[in-house]
Structure formats: structure tokens, C-alpha cells
Design a protein around this motif. Structure first.
Motif, mmCIF file in Angstrom:
data_model
loop_
_atom_site.group_PDB
_atom_site.id
_atom_site.type_symbol
_atom_site.label_atom_id
_atom_site.label_comp_id
_atom_site.label_asym_id
_atom_site.label_seq_id
_atom_site.Cartn_x
_atom_site.Cartn_y
_atom_site.Cartn_z
ATOM 1 N N LEU A 175 0.795 -1.234 0.000
ATOM 2 C CA LEU A 175 0.000 0.000 0.000
ATOM 3 C C LEU A 175 0.823 1.278 0.000
ATOM 4 C CD1 LEU A 175 -2.988 -0.746 2.436
ATOM 5 C CD2 LEU A 175 -2.739 -1.290 0.008
ATOM 6 N N VAL A 176 1.995 1.264 0.665
ATOM 7 C CA VAL A 176 2.773 2.517 0.745
ATOM 8 C C VAL A 176 4.192 2.355 0.220
ATOM 9 C CG1 VAL A 176 1.393 3.526 2.604
ATOM 10 C CG2 VAL A 176 3.395 2.140 3.183
ATOM 11 N N ASP A 177 4.449 1.269 -0.516
ATOM 12 C CA ASP A 177 5.699 1.133 -1.266
ATOM 13 C C ASP A 177 6.931 1.249 -0.365
ATOM 14 O OD1 ASP A 177 7.519 0.901 -3.301
ATOM 15 O OD2 ASP A 177 7.123 2.866 -4.184
ATOM 16 N N TYR B 61 7.907 -6.366 -2.667
ATOM 17 C CA TYR B 61 6.573 -6.380 -3.253
ATOM 18 C C TYR B 61 6.412 -5.220 -4.226
ATOM 19 C CZ TYR B 61 5.131 -9.812 0.207
ATOM 20 O OH TYR B 61 5.023 -10.945 0.956
ATOM 21 N N GLU B 62 5.633 -5.443 -5.260
ATOM 22 C CA GLU B 62 5.287 -4.346 -6.160
ATOM 23 C C GLU B 62 4.119 -3.590 -5.543
ATOM 24 O OE1 GLU B 62 3.837 -3.531 -10.750
ATOM 25 O OE2 GLU B 62 4.565 -5.518 -10.190
ATOM 26 N N PRO B 63 4.212 -2.274 -5.392
ATOM 27 C CA PRO B 63 3.115 -1.519 -4.779
ATOM 28 C C PRO B 63 1.993 -1.255 -5.786
ATOM 29 C CG PRO B 63 4.859 -0.019 -5.398
ATOM 30 C CD PRO B 63 5.365 -1.408 -5.705
ATOM 31 N N ILE B 64 0.813 -1.008 -5.273
ATOM 32 C CA ILE B 64 -0.318 -0.654 -6.136
ATOM 33 C C ILE B 64 0.023 0.606 -6.924
ATOM 34 C CG2 ILE B 64 -2.740 0.091 -6.150
ATOM 35 C CD1 ILE B 64 -3.042 -1.652 -3.575
ATOM 36 N N VAL B 65 0.589 1.584 -6.248
ATOM 37 C CA VAL B 65 1.130 2.787 -6.885
ATOM 38 C C VAL B 65 2.388 3.172 -6.111
ATOM 39 C CG1 VAL B 65 -1.110 3.682 -7.686
ATOM 40 C CG2 VAL B 65 -0.252 4.360 -5.438
ATOM 41 N N SER B 66 3.318 3.868 -6.747
ATOM 42 C CA SER B 66 4.460 4.400 -6.014
ATOM 43 C C SER B 66 3.950 5.380 -4.965
ATOM 44 C CB SER B 66 5.424 5.104 -6.969
ATOM 45 O OG SER B 66 5.963 4.174 -7.886
ATOM 46 N N ARG B 67 4.621 5.431 -3.838
ATOM 47 C CA ARG B 67 4.137 6.284 -2.745
ATOM 48 C C ARG B 67 3.928 7.728 -3.208
ATOM 49 N NH1 ARG B 67 7.758 6.472 2.451
ATOM 50 N NH2 ARG B 67 7.484 4.224 2.240
#
Length: 200
Positions: free
Chosen positions: A55-57, A68-74
Motif C-alpha cells: 500500500l505505501v511502497d 513487493y510491487e506496490p499498487i502505486v508508487s508512494r
């Protein structure tokens, strides 16, 4: 190091983004009079480091062979943050251990937690290490001996290192069981988002 993750839901309206939850008494106020007396109630709270990575990269592997690959970059806080959250987050402005990010439900759906997998890596007792032969798909819960507690650790002096493949959705099952479906009942994928606050 422990982590606390709070997810706050926002909905986009003609007047901008608004906090979609409730505001209630802030338990921190009893310990710190400078803390706001009232606080937004998070839609979700967890303490899982794997969830923080997604969630927070954080950029760190957590019982895994790679980060882990984040949903979006922080992203930090959104510039158009709802007034309720903007006011509440001011209390944490000087806390360097607090980080923020956000993403829409459309971005979460497109990320597809179910289709992404990670090779997990951990230590277990020698008696159950054979259950992980050939890096099975999913943690071998169904084959685990009934009389043995399920335990694994990121580090162990006496354990055996094992690997297994697991979907992101399974790794963060409590979160993926709730989102995106919960928010999509309230609005469209582009009009609903989660603002994530994580503190170490």
C-alpha cells in the motif's frame, strides 16, 4: 519494527473529495491533550508489514524473495484531500515515521491482487519442511499436521528455510476481502479512493 496502517475512504462529489466514514472520539486524546478530541474512523486498520509494502511502497521484501510491487508508487497525501482528513493529519505533520499514499478503486482493480504472485520465504520446523517441496502454490494449510501449531518466521536459528508461491490477494486476505468491493458499492471506480496512513 511494527507498523500501523490506517485506510480512510473518500468519495468524489461535485464539491470535491469528501471523507465517507464517521468521526468519533479520538482514543489518543486521553493520552495526549494535544491530539484532536475527535478523529475520523478508518475504513480499515492492520499491522501487517506485507500490506504496508503493497500500500505505501516500502521497497522491502517481507518474508519474500524480493520486494513487493506496490499498487502505486508512494504519493504522499493527495493535494485535494477531504477537509476532515486534511485537518486530522495536521496533528502528525512533525512525525517523520508517518507516511502517506492513496489510490483510486480503479487503480486497485487494475492492479489485480489475485493475478499477482510472490514467492514467499520463511523458516519452519524441520518436521514440516517437506510440505514445501517444489515451492507449492499456496501455503500448505490443508496438509499441515493436525497436532502441530502453524508457525513460520522470517528468521530462525533452528528452523529450515522454505518457499511457496502465494497470490497478493491471499497474502493480504483481510484487505483484499474488503476492497475494492466495499467502496464500489458507494460509487464508481474513479470516484472512490483510499487514503493510506502508515506509521512505524
Amino acid at each position: 519494527m511494527a507498523v500501523d496502517i490506517y485506510c480512510y475512504a473518500e468519495l468524489q462529489t461535485k464539491d470535491g473529495w469528501v471523507f465517507s466514514g464517521e468521526v468519533g472520539p479520538n482514543p489518543e486524546h486521553a493520552y495526549d491533550s494535544a491530539a484532536p478530541e475527535f478523529a475520523p474512523v478508518p475504513a480499515f486498520h492492520a499491522v501487517h508489514k506485507e500490506l504496508a509494502a503493497i500500500l505505501v511502497d516500502t521497497g522491502r521484501p517481507i518474508r519474500s524473495t524480493e520486494p513487493y510491487e506496490p499498487i502505486v508508487s508512494r504519493r504522499g497525501q493527495p493535494e485535494d484531500l477531504s477537509p476532515v482528513l486534511k485537518d486530522y493529519f495536521k496533528y502528525f505533520a512533525a512525525d517523520d515515521a508517518m507516511v502517506y499514499s492513496w489510490f483510486t478503486m480503479e487503480e486497485l482493480v487494475d492492479f489485480n491482487l489475485q493475478s499477482r504472485t510472490m514467492i514467499r520465504q520463511a523458516y519452519v520446523e524441520a518436521e514440516v519442511a517437506h510440505l514445501f517441496a517444489d515451492c507449492p502454490s499456496g501455503f500448505p494449510f490443508s496438509r499441515w499436521p493436525k497436532d502441530k501449531p502453524i508457525r513460520y518466521a522470517g528468521q530462525s536459528r533452528d528452523g529450515v528455510e522454505v518457499r511457496w508461491r502465494e497470490s497478493y490477494a491471499s497474502i493480504i486476505g483481510e484487505f483484499s476481502g474488503m476492497f475494492p468491493n466495499t467502496l464500489l458499492k458507494l460509487g464508481g471506480a474513479r470516484e472512490t479512493r483510499l487514503v493510506v496512513q502508515a506509521g512505524w
